[in-house]
Design a protein around this motif. Structure first.
Motif, PDB file in Angstrom:
ATOM      1  N   GLN A 199       7.660  12.210  -2.249  1.00  0.00           N
ATOM      2  CA  GLN A 199       7.943  11.428  -1.046  1.00  0.00           C
ATOM      3  C   GLN A 199       6.786  10.501  -0.729  1.00  0.00           C
ATOM      4  OE1 GLN A 199      10.026  13.301   2.248  1.00  0.00           O
ATOM      5  NE2 GLN A 199       8.500  12.476   3.672  1.00  0.00           N
ATOM      6  N   ALA A 200       7.110   9.251  -0.440  1.00  0.00           N
ATOM      7  CA  ALA A 200       6.081   8.265  -0.123  1.00  0.00           C
ATOM      8  C   ALA A 200       5.644   8.394   1.331  1.00  0.00           C
ATOM      9  CB  ALA A 200       6.610   6.857  -0.387  1.00  0.00           C
ATOM     10  N   GLY A 201       4.468   7.892   1.608  1.00  0.00           N
ATOM     11  CA  GLY A 201       3.951   7.765   2.965  1.00  0.00           C
ATOM     12  C   GLY A 201       3.369   6.377   3.119  1.00  0.00           C
ATOM     13  N   VAL A 202       2.798   6.107   4.270  1.00  0.00           N
ATOM     14  CA  VAL A 202       2.150   4.822   4.520  1.00  0.00           C
ATOM     15  C   VAL A 202       0.643   5.050   4.522  1.00  0.00           C
ATOM     16  CG1 VAL A 202       1.855   2.897   6.118  1.00  0.00           C
ATOM     17  CG2 VAL A 202       4.097   3.970   5.857  1.00  0.00           C
ATOM     18  N   LEU A 203      -0.066   4.302   3.695  1.00  0.00           N
ATOM     19  CA  LEU A 203      -1.522   4.369   3.610  1.00  0.00           C
ATOM     20  C   LEU A 203      -2.093   3.088   4.192  1.00  0.00           C
ATOM     21  CD1 LEU A 203      -1.899   5.677  -0.074  1.00  0.00           C
ATOM     22  CD2 LEU A 203      -1.489   7.007   2.019  1.00  0.00           C
ATOM     23  N   VAL A 204      -3.071   3.212   5.099  1.00  0.00           N
ATOM     24  CA  VAL A 204      -3.686   2.053   5.747  1.00  0.00           C
ATOM     25  C   VAL A 204      -5.133   1.950   5.282  1.00  0.00           C
ATOM     26  CG1 VAL A 204      -4.223   0.919   7.929  1.00  0.00           C
ATOM     27  CG2 VAL A 204      -2.187   2.370   7.742  1.00  0.00           C
ATOM     28  N   LEU A 205      -5.487   0.775   4.739  1.00  0.00           N
ATOM     29  CA  LEU A 205      -6.830   0.544   4.206  1.00  0.00           C
ATOM     30  C   LEU A 205      -7.575  -0.470   5.060  1.00  0.00           C
ATOM     31  CD1 LEU A 205      -6.032   0.254   0.381  1.00  0.00           C
ATOM     32  CD2 LEU A 205      -6.544   2.312   1.716  1.00  0.00           C
ATOM     33  N   ALA A 206      -8.863  -0.266   5.198  1.00  0.00           N
ATOM     34  CA  ALA A 206      -9.683  -1.187   5.976  1.00  0.00           C
ATOM     35  C   ALA A 206      -9.906  -2.481   5.193  1.00  0.00           C
ATOM     36  CB  ALA A 206     -11.034  -0.534   6.288  1.00  0.00           C
ATOM     37  N   ASP A 266      -2.868  -1.454 -12.497  1.00  0.00           N
ATOM     38  CA  ASP A 266      -3.410  -0.259 -11.845  1.00  0.00           C
ATOM     39  C   ASP A 266      -4.190  -0.603 -10.582  1.00  0.00           C
ATOM     40  OD1 ASP A 266      -5.555  -1.530 -12.970  1.00  0.00           O
ATOM     41  OD2 ASP A 266      -6.348   0.224 -14.030  1.00  0.00           O
ATOM     42  N   ALA A 267      -3.872  -1.738  -9.973  1.00  0.00           N
ATOM     43  CA  ALA A 267      -4.587  -2.152  -8.775  1.00  0.00           C
ATOM     44  C   ALA A 267      -3.681  -2.991  -7.884  1.00  0.00           C
ATOM     45  CB  ALA A 267      -5.841  -2.951  -9.135  1.00  0.00           C
ATOM     46  N   VAL A 268      -4.066  -3.073  -6.622  1.00  0.00           N
ATOM     47  CA  VAL A 268      -3.488  -4.054  -5.699  1.00  0.00           C
ATOM     48  C   VAL A 268      -4.537  -5.142  -5.523  1.00  0.00           C
ATOM     49  CG1 VAL A 268      -2.738  -4.503  -3.333  1.00  0.00           C
ATOM     50  CG2 VAL A 268      -2.014  -2.409  -4.501  1.00  0.00           C
ATOM     51  N   VAL A 269      -4.112  -6.382  -5.669  1.00  0.00           N
ATOM     52  CA  VAL A 269      -5.023  -7.517  -5.573  1.00  0.00           C
ATOM     53  C   VAL A 269      -4.829  -8.195  -4.227  1.00  0.00           C
ATOM     54  CG1 VAL A 269      -5.662  -9.759  -6.533  1.00  0.00           C
ATOM     55  CG2 VAL A 269      -5.061  -7.875  -8.056  1.00  0.00           C
ATOM     56  N   VAL A 270      -5.942  -8.457  -3.543  1.00  0.00           N
ATOM     57  CA  VAL A 270      -5.926  -9.214  -2.295  1.00  0.00           C
ATOM     58  C   VAL A 270      -6.681 -10.514  -2.539  1.00  0.00           C
ATOM     59  CG1 VAL A 270      -6.550  -9.256   0.147  1.00  0.00           C
ATOM     60  CG2 VAL A 270      -5.867  -7.096  -0.930  1.00  0.00           C
ATOM     61  N   LEU A 271      -6.017 -11.644  -2.238  1.00  0.00           N
ATOM     62  CA  LEU A 271      -6.604 -12.960  -2.474  1.00  0.00           C
ATOM     63  C   LEU A 271      -6.876 -13.665  -1.161  1.00  0.00           C
ATOM     64  CD1 LEU A 271      -4.306 -14.346  -5.319  1.00  0.00           C
ATOM     65  CD2 LEU A 271      -6.629 -13.479  -5.580  1.00  0.00           C
ATOM     66  N   ARG A 272      -8.012 -14.310  -1.080  1.00  0.00           N
ATOM     67  CA  ARG A 272      -8.291 -15.268  -0.004  1.00  0.00           C
ATOM     68  C   ARG A 272      -8.865 -16.499  -0.686  1.00  0.00           C
ATOM     69  NH1 ARG A 272      -8.627 -14.823   5.502  1.00  0.00           N
ATOM     70  NH2 ARG A 272      -9.562 -16.605   6.522  1.00  0.00           N
ATOM     71  N   GLY A 278     -11.595  -5.152   3.016  1.00  0.00           N
ATOM     72  CA  GLY A 278     -12.666  -5.026   2.039  1.00  0.00           C
ATOM     73  C   GLY A 278     -12.610  -3.767   1.195  1.00  0.00           C
ATOM     74  N   ALA A 279     -11.641  -2.888   1.388  1.00  0.00           N
ATOM     75  CA  ALA A 279     -11.544  -1.651   0.611  1.00  0.00           C
ATOM     76  C   ALA A 279     -11.332  -1.968  -0.861  1.00  0.00           C
ATOM     77  CB  ALA A 279     -10.403  -0.789   1.122  1.00  0.00           C
ATOM     78  N   THR A 280     -11.927  -1.168  -1.736  1.00  0.00           N
ATOM     79  CA  THR A 280     -11.746  -1.339  -3.180  1.00  0.00           C
ATOM     80  C   THR A 280     -11.100  -0.117  -3.827  1.00  0.00           C
ATOM     81  OG1 THR A 280     -14.012  -0.539  -3.560  1.00  0.00           O
ATOM     82  CG2 THR A 280     -13.702  -2.927  -3.367  1.00  0.00           C
ATOM     83  N   SER A 281     -10.743   0.877  -3.009  1.00  0.00           N
ATOM     84  CA  SER A 281     -10.047   2.068  -3.506  1.00  0.00           C
ATOM     85  C   SER A 281      -9.262   2.661  -2.342  1.00  0.00           C
ATOM     86  CB  SER A 281     -11.043   3.094  -4.061  1.00  0.00           C
ATOM     87  OG  SER A 281     -11.786   3.689  -3.013  1.00  0.00           O
ATOM     88  N   LEU A 282      -8.567   3.754  -2.602  1.00  0.00           N
ATOM     89  CA  LEU A 282      -7.826   4.436  -1.543  1.00  0.00           C
ATOM     90  C   LEU A 282      -8.709   5.382  -0.732  1.00  0.00           C
ATOM     91  CD1 LEU A 282      -4.431   5.307  -3.293  1.00  0.00           C
ATOM     92  CD2 LEU A 282      -5.112   3.236  -2.066  1.00  0.00           C
ATOM     93  N   GLN A 327     -11.094 -12.856  -5.097  1.00  0.00           N
ATOM     94  CA  GLN A 327     -10.197 -11.757  -5.455  1.00  0.00           C
ATOM     95  C   GLN A 327     -10.834 -10.416  -5.127  1.00  0.00           C
ATOM     96  OE1 GLN A 327      -8.943 -10.146  -9.674  1.00  0.00           O
ATOM     97  NE2 GLN A 327      -7.727 -11.978  -9.226  1.00  0.00           N
ATOM     98  N   GLN A 328     -10.061  -9.589  -4.443  1.00  0.00           N
ATOM     99  CA  GLN A 328     -10.467  -8.219  -4.122  1.00  0.00           C
ATOM    100  C   GLN A 328      -9.482  -7.275  -4.795  1.00  0.00           C
ATOM    101  OE1 GLN A 328     -10.147  -7.454   0.074  1.00  0.00           O
ATOM    102  NE2 GLN A 328     -10.002  -5.239  -0.197  1.00  0.00           N
ATOM    103  N   ARG A 329      -9.965  -6.388  -5.647  1.00  0.00           N
ATOM    104  CA  ARG A 329      -9.104  -5.447  -6.358  1.00  0.00           C
ATOM    105  C   ARG A 329      -9.257  -4.051  -5.768  1.00  0.00           C
ATOM    106  NH1 ARG A 329      -6.759  -7.310 -10.997  1.00  0.00           N
ATOM    107  NH2 ARG A 329      -6.347  -5.178 -11.700  1.00  0.00           N
ATOM    108  N   ILE A 330      -8.132  -3.440  -5.448  1.00  0.00           N
ATOM    109  CA  ILE A 330      -8.102  -2.078  -4.898  1.00  0.00           C
ATOM    110  C   ILE A 330      -7.536  -1.168  -5.977  1.00  0.00           C
ATOM    111  CG2 ILE A 330      -7.170  -0.596  -3.095  1.00  0.00           C
ATOM    112  CD1 ILE A 330      -6.845  -3.173  -1.393  1.00  0.00           C
ATOM    113  N   ALA A 331      -8.396  -0.329  -6.535  1.00  0.00           N
ATOM    114  CA  ALA A 331      -7.993   0.540  -7.643  1.00  0.00           C
ATOM    115  C   ALA A 331      -7.013   1.612  -7.172  1.00  0.00           C
ATOM    116  CB  ALA A 331      -9.225   1.191  -8.260  1.00  0.00           C
TER     117      ALA A 331
END
Length: 343
Positions: A217-224, A174-180, A226-230, A184-188
């Motif tokens: 129909q899908a769209g494109v969502l752009v997150l800043a 239920d999340a997108v994970v961003v790793l550096r 450090g974001a942790t949610s939509l 770990q940064q989790r985006i719910a």
């Protein structure tokens, strides 16, 4: 002559020269000889200033002749350049292919054990592959020269794997994970959200092809970064039937979409990071491009590679769109999964 026009002309000539000579490896002593010769000319007031330009032009001609006379010459090391892309023609093999001829340039690695051929991501010179091991699925980092490193992270579903700016992103439940590194940064994600593709920019922004609950129909969502949610997202809503793949091209976003809801056409539309459309894209003939079976990637010259799992590939260069050969090894084995430009 107008200065802006002159600058544009110089940039165009420089880009064309790069396309022609980037595959050629100059001799190790070429640059020192050119510099020494230029210094000698600077010390001699009798020589015209354009002699140094003539020397550089002669060197460029020599490189172009090398391209024409030695088309079969192979480099000893796979490197990232604008005229090549990566694909996995055989299990465990990651190779570089020429976008125009389809010729295999070289092999980055031929022993990535358990690699999934359809999952490749690039971040400058490093390549990331998803592998199956006795301990579950792992990410393997491969760099030019073939060196491998298993990343010390456990991942969930990495079919949407992407990389950029030193980071990695993938879907995990239920999340997108961003790793550096190991951070770990989790985006719910709201329950019921469908995610079809991911793309990371060099400055850490994440773009998702996603359909939120209640939307077909899908769209494109752009997150800043450090974001942790939509929350706070920027929404890009392409025309037509919605995007199936997304990538960054510099600071802008490119989306692969169908202009109609029927199979037979596709296009690559571009947007800025605030959602404003920059270009609608030139339609081209293509089979139905389903999410997950088509990959969109960009090279440093702003060209796009549209690559599918066995249904064709196209190079999109401004208003010009050309079909390109499949990624097949010298033995005639062709890649099952889509290829990707070096980012």
């Amino acid at each position: 002559m107008n200065d802006s026009n002159g600058t544009r002309d110089v940039d165009l000539v420089r880009a064309q020269l790069h396309r022609l000579v980037d595959d050629v490896e100059p001799k190790p002593d070429a640059l020192p000889k050119m510099l020494a010769s230029a210094r000698r000319r600077q010390k001699s007031p009798r020589r015209p200033w354009f002699a140094a330009i003539g020397l550089v032009a002669a060197a460029a001609v020599a490189l172009l002749v090398a391209v024409l006379v030695l088309p079969g010459q192979q480099t000893t090391q796979v490197s990232a350049h604008p005229n090549s892309y990566l694909a996995a023609p055989e299990p465990g093999v990651i190779a570089s292919f020429d976008i125009f001829s389809g010729r295999q340039n070289g092999v980055l690695s031929d022993d990535v054990t358990g690699a999934h051929p359809a999952v490749l991501a690039t971040d400058r010179n490093r390549v990331l592959a998803l592998t199956s091991t006795a301990d579950g699925e792992r990410l393997v980092e491969v760099v030019p020269g073939g060196e491998q490193r298993v990343l010390p992270v456990r991942i969930g579903d990495a079919r949407l794997l992407t990389a950029g700016g030193g980071k990695i992103a993938y879907r995990d439940g239920d999340a997108v994970v961003v790793l550096r590194g190991e951070q770990q940064q989790r985006i719910a994600l709201p329950a019921g959200t469908r995610v079809d593709d991911l793309a990371l920019s060099d400055d850490g922004r994440l773009a998702l092809v996603a359909a939120e609950p209640g939307r077909d129909q899908a769209g494109v969502l752009v997150l800043a970064p450090g974001a942790t949610s939509l929350d706070g997202r920027v929404e890009v809503v392409p025309d037509g039937c919605g995007p199936v793949a997304v990538t960054w091209t510099g600071r802008d976003i490119a989306a692969l979409e169908s202009p109609t809801c029927d199979a037979g056409q596709a296009r690559v539309a571009t947007f800025d990071a605030n959602g404003r459309k920059l270009g609608a894209g030139v339609p081209f003939h293509a089979p139905e491009l389903a999410a997950g079976a088509a990959r969109l990637s960009a090279d440093p010259l702003g060209r796009f590679l549209v690559s599918t799992s066995g249904h064709g590939q196209w190079l999109v260069d401004g208003s010009e769109v050309r079909p390109i050969p499949p990624a097949c090894s010298a033995d005639g084995v062709c890649a099952d999964g889509p290829g990707t430009f070096w980012s």
